[in-house]
Design a protein around this motif. Sequence first.
Motif, PDB file in Angstrom:
ATOM      1  N   ALA A  40       0.758  -1.326  -0.055  1.00 59.88           N
ATOM      2  CA  ALA A  40      -0.017  -0.026   0.115  1.00 59.88           C
ATOM      3  C   ALA A  40       0.929   1.225  -0.048  1.00 59.88           C
ATOM      4  O   ALA A  40       2.216   1.133   0.318  1.00 59.88           O
ATOM      5  N   PRO A  41       0.257   2.405  -0.320  1.00 58.67           N
ATOM      6  CA  PRO A  41       0.972   3.658  -0.303  1.00 58.67           C
ATOM      7  C   PRO A  41       1.656   3.888   1.085  1.00 58.67           C
ATOM      8  O   PRO A  41       1.100   3.629   2.109  1.00 58.67           O
ATOM      9  N   GLY A  42       2.965   4.372   1.274  1.00 52.28           N
ATOM     10  CA  GLY A  42       3.828   4.431   2.594  1.00 52.28           C
ATOM     11  C   GLY A  42       3.970   3.297   3.326  1.00 52.28           C
ATOM     12  O   GLY A  42       4.513   3.405   4.474  1.00 52.28           O
ATOM     13  N   ALA A  43       3.717   2.045   2.918  1.00 50.65           N
ATOM     14  CA  ALA A  43       4.021   0.684   3.311  1.00 50.65           C
ATOM     15  C   ALA A  43       5.366   0.697   3.804  1.00 50.65           C
ATOM     16  O   ALA A  43       6.085   1.016   2.421  1.00 50.65           O
ATOM     17  N   ALA A  44       6.077  -0.014   4.456  1.00 46.83           N
ATOM     18  CA  ALA A  44       7.536  -0.250   4.782  1.00 46.83           C
ATOM     19  C   ALA A  44       7.737  -1.617   5.533  1.00 46.83           C
ATOM     20  O   ALA A  44       6.914  -2.163   6.546  1.00 46.83           O
ATOM     21  N   SER A  45       8.694  -2.362   5.133  1.00 47.63           N
ATOM     22  CA  SER A  45       8.866  -3.484   5.702  1.00 47.63           C
ATOM     23  C   SER A  45       9.897  -2.943   7.022  1.00 47.63           C
ATOM     24  O   SER A  45      10.379  -1.955   7.001  1.00 47.63           O
ATOM     25  N   PRO A  46       9.999  -3.856   8.075  1.00 47.10           N
ATOM     26  CA  PRO A  46      10.843  -3.572   9.076  1.00 47.10           C
ATOM     27  C   PRO A  46      12.606  -3.723   8.326  1.00 47.10           C
ATOM     28  O   PRO A  46      12.528  -4.389   7.275  1.00 47.10           O
ATOM     29  N   PRO A  58      10.366  -4.239  -9.670  1.00 45.65           N
ATOM     30  CA  PRO A  58       9.204  -3.487  -9.777  1.00 45.65           C
ATOM     31  C   PRO A  58       8.207  -3.588 -11.180  1.00 45.65           C
ATOM     32  O   PRO A  58       8.950  -3.714 -12.112  1.00 45.65           O
ATOM     33  N   VAL A  59       6.825  -3.827 -10.948  1.00 46.58           N
ATOM     34  CA  VAL A  59       6.089  -3.737 -12.205  1.00 46.58           C
ATOM     35  C   VAL A  59       5.186  -2.583 -12.096  1.00 46.58           C
ATOM     36  O   VAL A  59       4.467  -2.254 -13.062  1.00 46.58           O
ATOM     37  N   SER A  60       4.928  -2.076 -10.962  1.00 45.70           N
ATOM     38  CA  SER A  60       4.184  -0.809 -10.969  1.00 45.70           C
ATOM     39  C   SER A  60       4.460   0.089  -9.694  1.00 45.70           C
ATOM     40  O   SER A  60       5.089  -0.459  -8.774  1.00 45.70           O
ATOM     41  N   GLY A  61       4.214   1.160  -9.717  1.00 44.66           N
ATOM     42  CA  GLY A  61       4.761   2.134  -8.734  1.00 44.66           C
ATOM     43  C   GLY A  61       6.340   2.252  -8.419  1.00 44.66           C
ATOM     44  O   GLY A  61       6.931   2.089  -9.294  1.00 44.66           O
ATOM     45  N   ARG A  62       6.607   3.240  -7.287  1.00 46.82           N
ATOM     46  CA  ARG A  62       7.996   3.241  -6.793  1.00 46.82           C
ATOM     47  C   ARG A  62       8.258   2.821  -5.570  1.00 46.82           C
ATOM     48  O   ARG A  62       7.462   2.679  -4.626  1.00 46.82           O
ATOM     49  N   PHE A  63       9.452   2.487  -5.262  1.00 48.23           N
ATOM     50  CA  PHE A  63       9.968   1.794  -4.155  1.00 48.23           C
ATOM     51  C   PHE A  63      11.303   2.643  -3.603  1.00 48.23           C
ATOM     52  O   PHE A  63      11.913   2.871  -4.313  1.00 48.23           O
ATOM     53  N   GLU A  64      11.315   2.687  -2.548  1.00 46.64           N
ATOM     54  CA  GLU A  64      12.542   3.119  -1.876  1.00 46.64           C
ATOM     55  C   GLU A  64      13.262   2.238  -0.895  1.00 46.64           C
ATOM     56  O   GLU A  64      12.517   1.289  -0.306  1.00 46.64           O
ATOM     57  N   GLU A  70      22.770   2.094   2.295  1.00 46.57           N
ATOM     58  CA  GLU A  70      22.590   2.749   0.846  1.00 46.57           C
ATOM     59  C   GLU A  70      21.242   2.793   0.578  1.00 46.57           C
ATOM     60  O   GLU A  70      20.480   1.918   0.425  1.00 46.57           O
ATOM     61  N   GLU A  71      20.831   4.307   0.236  1.00 48.91           N
ATOM     62  CA  GLU A  71      19.428   4.566  -0.257  1.00 48.91           C
ATOM     63  C   GLU A  71      19.385   4.635  -1.718  1.00 48.91           C
ATOM     64  O   GLU A  71      20.182   5.372  -2.377  1.00 48.91           O
ATOM     65  N   ALA A  72      18.179   4.011  -2.360  1.00 47.02           N
ATOM     66  CA  ALA A  72      17.949   4.422  -3.700  1.00 47.02           C
ATOM     67  C   ALA A  72      16.373   4.164  -3.923  1.00 47.02           C
ATOM     68  O   ALA A  72      15.756   3.717  -3.104  1.00 47.02           O
ATOM     69  N   GLU A  73      15.868   4.690  -5.230  1.00 50.80           N
ATOM     70  CA  GLU A  73      14.682   4.536  -5.525  1.00 50.80           C
ATOM     71  C   GLU A  73      14.714   3.399  -6.777  1.00 50.80           C
ATOM     72  O   GLU A  73      15.424   3.677  -7.463  1.00 50.80           O
ATOM     73  N   MET A  74      13.488   2.758  -7.079  1.00 52.66           N
ATOM     74  CA  MET A  74      13.446   2.180  -8.226  1.00 52.66           C
ATOM     75  C   MET A  74      12.150   1.900  -8.651  1.00 52.66           C
ATOM     76  O   MET A  74      11.066   2.109  -7.914  1.00 52.66           O
ATOM     77  N   GLY A  93       6.356   4.591  -1.977  1.00 51.76           N
ATOM     78  CA  GLY A  93       6.177   6.205  -1.920  1.00 51.76           C
ATOM     79  C   GLY A  93       4.584   6.637  -1.595  1.00 51.76           C
ATOM     80  O   GLY A  93       3.924   6.056  -0.876  1.00 51.76           O
ATOM     81  N   GLU A  94       4.231   7.740  -2.307  1.00 54.46           N
ATOM     82  CA  GLU A  94       2.906   8.049  -2.123  1.00 54.46           C
ATOM     83  C   GLU A  94       1.741   6.998  -2.797  1.00 54.46           C
ATOM     84  O   GLU A  94       0.662   7.309  -2.399  1.00 54.46           O
ATOM     85  N   GLY A  95       2.373   6.496  -3.524  1.00 57.87           N
ATOM     86  CA  GLY A  95       1.385   5.280  -4.182  1.00 57.87           C
ATOM     87  C   GLY A  95       1.708   3.943  -3.924  1.00 57.87           C
ATOM     88  O   GLY A  95       2.914   3.627  -3.413  1.00 57.87           O
ATOM     89  N   PRO A  96       0.856   3.190  -4.384  1.00 58.32           N
ATOM     90  CA  PRO A  96       1.002   1.527  -4.086  1.00 58.32           C
ATOM     91  C   PRO A  96       2.109   1.006  -5.014  1.00 58.32           C
ATOM     92  O   PRO A  96       2.453   1.780  -5.923  1.00 58.32           O
TER      93      PRO A  96
END
Length: 124
Positions: A40-46, A58-64, A70-74, A93-96
């Motif tokens: 979901a939007p804004g969800a995070a794993s521990p 990824p097939v849809s959305g954005r992941f941090e 080391e941080e990256a977006e994909m 991020g803001e979307g799923p």
Amino acid sequence: MLIVTESDTRTTTTPAGVMSALAGPSRGSHRLSTWRVRMAPGAASPEHVIDRDQVWMPVSGRFEVSVDGEEAEMAAGQAAVIPAGAVRRIQTGEGPGEALVCMVPGGRASVVGQEGTVPLPWAE
């Protein structure tokens, strides 16, 4: 050839997302496990560690993604190769977000700051 379809019995829901098992030892693939992750939007794993290399696609959305600090977006069209033993955290991020993940079967995970390891049922 074997065509695998997602099923409720092979789907696991956690606070971070929904993991739907696809290929794995229980479904005819003895050397590779794959599953679909929906977050979901804004969800995070521990922050956690897995004892196998993983590839997130990824097939849809954005992941941090954070791997050993080391941080990256994909996003779709990219893949993150996360080595075994690395401390990782995946967040939308803001979307799923939806991704396909693969690794060698039999992995175990541990959450940073907690004792013990647990199997990954969606990878069996």
